[in-house]
Design an enzyme around this catalytic site. Structure first.
Site, mmCIF file in Angstrom:
data_model
loop_
_atom_site.group_PDB
_atom_site.id
_atom_site.type_symbol
_atom_site.label_atom_id
_atom_site.label_comp_id
_atom_site.label_asym_id
_atom_site.label_seq_id
_atom_site.Cartn_x
_atom_site.Cartn_y
_atom_site.Cartn_z
ATOM 1 N N PRO A 53 76.150 101.496 -27.097
ATOM 2 C CA PRO A 53 75.942 100.361 -26.196
ATOM 3 C C PRO A 53 75.669 100.847 -24.775
ATOM 4 O O PRO A 53 76.417 101.665 -24.234
ATOM 5 C CB PRO A 53 77.270 99.599 -26.292
ATOM 6 C CG PRO A 53 77.823 99.982 -27.633
ATOM 7 C CD PRO A 53 77.416 101.402 -27.837
ATOM 8 N N GLU A 54 74.586 100.335 -24.183
ATOM 9 C CA GLU A 54 74.201 100.727 -22.835
ATOM 10 C C GLU A 54 74.405 99.548 -21.900
ATOM 11 O O GLU A 54 75.022 98.550 -22.274
ATOM 12 C CB GLU A 54 72.750 101.217 -22.843
ATOM 13 C CG GLU A 54 72.524 102.370 -23.806
ATOM 14 C CD GLU A 54 71.070 102.818 -23.883
ATOM 15 O OE1 GLU A 54 70.251 102.424 -23.030
ATOM 16 O OE2 GLU A 54 70.742 103.584 -24.817
ATOM 17 N N HIS A 58 88.681 99.077 -38.738
ATOM 18 C CA HIS A 58 87.957 99.590 -37.578
ATOM 19 C C HIS A 58 88.255 98.828 -36.297
ATOM 20 O O HIS A 58 87.652 99.099 -35.258
ATOM 21 C CB HIS A 58 86.453 99.549 -37.847
ATOM 22 C CG HIS A 58 86.017 100.414 -38.984
ATOM 23 N ND1 HIS A 58 86.379 101.740 -39.092
ATOM 24 C CD2 HIS A 58 85.250 100.142 -40.070
ATOM 25 C CE1 HIS A 58 85.849 102.252 -40.191
ATOM 26 N NE2 HIS A 58 85.165 101.300 -40.804
ATOM 27 N N ARG A 95 83.823 104.608 -34.910
ATOM 28 C CA ARG A 95 83.904 106.044 -34.603
ATOM 29 C C ARG A 95 85.040 106.394 -33.640
ATOM 30 O O ARG A 95 85.330 107.560 -33.421
ATOM 31 C CB ARG A 95 82.570 106.518 -34.022
ATOM 32 C CG ARG A 95 81.390 106.302 -34.963
ATOM 33 C CD ARG A 95 80.152 106.968 -34.431
ATOM 34 N NE ARG A 95 78.970 106.628 -35.209
ATOM 35 C CZ ARG A 95 77.759 107.123 -35.002
ATOM 36 N NH1 ARG A 95 77.573 107.994 -34.026
ATOM 37 N NH2 ARG A 95 76.743 106.767 -35.742
ATOM 38 N N ARG A 120 65.752 118.566 -7.412
ATOM 39 C CA ARG A 120 66.203 118.754 -8.793
ATOM 40 C C ARG A 120 65.027 119.175 -9.672
ATOM 41 O O ARG A 120 64.020 118.490 -9.735
ATOM 42 C CB ARG A 120 66.853 117.478 -9.343
ATOM 43 C CG ARG A 120 68.146 117.106 -8.631
ATOM 44 C CD ARG A 120 68.736 115.844 -9.228
ATOM 45 N NE ARG A 120 69.989 115.481 -8.614
ATOM 46 C CZ ARG A 120 71.202 115.840 -9.075
ATOM 47 N NH1 ARG A 120 71.286 116.594 -10.163
ATOM 48 N NH2 ARG A 120 72.301 115.463 -8.445
#
Length: 291
Positions: A2-3, A100, A118, A161
């Site tokens: 999830p972002e 879960h 997870r 960078r």
């Protein structure tokens, strides 16, 4: 994973139900990535006064009440790689607890559960209101949907960078909340090859990329985020952004702009998708005094 859009969609979905709700219990299942850092019973009686987001973190601000006069702070929630939050109103019978589901908030309005197969997610307690000082949050770059993020901000962060631009967008230090899907999509919209050294971006490129990041994320939020594996909204609905992706997950398929096959490479152990024709590797900036 999830972002930002998925976390923002979750925040928006939960806010009407949770804002002002009082905690009546907090149950913990199997250990997550980090410990809660407080006795769950200490939080009973606190009221949720705000739901906020910082990058990929959901922030539940809890206020003191007569039942809990000496406790106030913020619960920092991270969904990890496979987490999602599911809300059940008090009027509905909750589904049986699954193996879960590892955190369960009980409130006077209903039940909230964190499902994380997870177990890379986390729920952490931060005492007091100054949550931005927490080690997980103070290292984050600016919010890409906030007023402080623009091309000039991006140029300053990228100055000097030499690393490729796409992995830097994922670092969370340059800009907060961007993950693999949306970095690929934003770079395509900005017509920048993901392998371009960051120092090669000039102000015009930074302006274009910052605008593309904002546009991509706004569209993703409007479409409910992306549901690739485990993510679902707090009401169980799925997101649909992935169905309109321009490059992500489309290796070998024709570019939606020029019909060139989309390429897939690996950068920093993550798959990168791009169009070799539409996206160009930018040349180095000319040195001072050289035309």
């Amino acid at each position: 994973m999830p972002e930002l859009p998925e976390v923002e969609v979750t925040r928006q979905g939960l806010e009407p139900a949770l804002l002002g709700a009082r905690l009546t219990g907090l149950r913990l299942g199997k250990p997550l990535r980090w410990p809660l850092n407080i006795d769950p019973q200490t939080l009973v009686g606190l009221r949720i006064k705000a739901l906020e987001r910082r990058g990929k973190y959901l922030l539940l601000r809890l206020s003191q009440t007569a039942a809990a006069p000496n406790t106030a702070g913020v619960l920092i929630v991270h969904l990890g790689m496979s987490g999602s939050l599911r809300w059940t109103p008090a009027a509905q019978v909750p589904a049986p607890l699954s193996p879960h589901e590892h955190v369960e908030w009980l409130t006077d309005r209903g039940m909230l559960r964190l499902r994380d197969p997870r177990r890379f997610g986390a729920v952490l307690w931060h005492a007091g209101d100054e949550v931005q000082r927490h080690p997980l949050l103070r290292v984050l770059g600016p919010e890409p949907l906030g007023a402080d993020f623009d091309g000039a901000t991006l140029c300053r962060a990228l100055a000097g960078r030499k690393a490729a631009i796409k992995p830097l967008l994922l670092s969370q230090h340059i800009v907060a909340g961007i993950g693999n899907i949306y970095a690929c999509e934003a770079l395509f919209r900005a017509q920048i090859d993901p392998r371009t050294p960051a120092s090669h971006l000039r102000p015009v490129h930074c302006d274009r990329l910052a605008a593309a990041v904002r546009e991509t994320l706004q569209q993703a939020v409007a479409l409910g985020g992306s549901s690739l594996r485990d993510f679902a909204h707090s009401d169980g609905e799925l997101g649909y952004f992935q169905m309109q992706a321009l490059v992500y997950g489309r290796a070998g398929q024709p570019c939606r702009v020029c019909a060139t096959p989309i390429r897939q490479i690996v950068q920093g152990q993550r798959s990168t998708y791009f169009c070799p024709k539409c996206q160009k590797i930018l040349k180095a900036k000319p040195k001072a005094g050289i035309r």
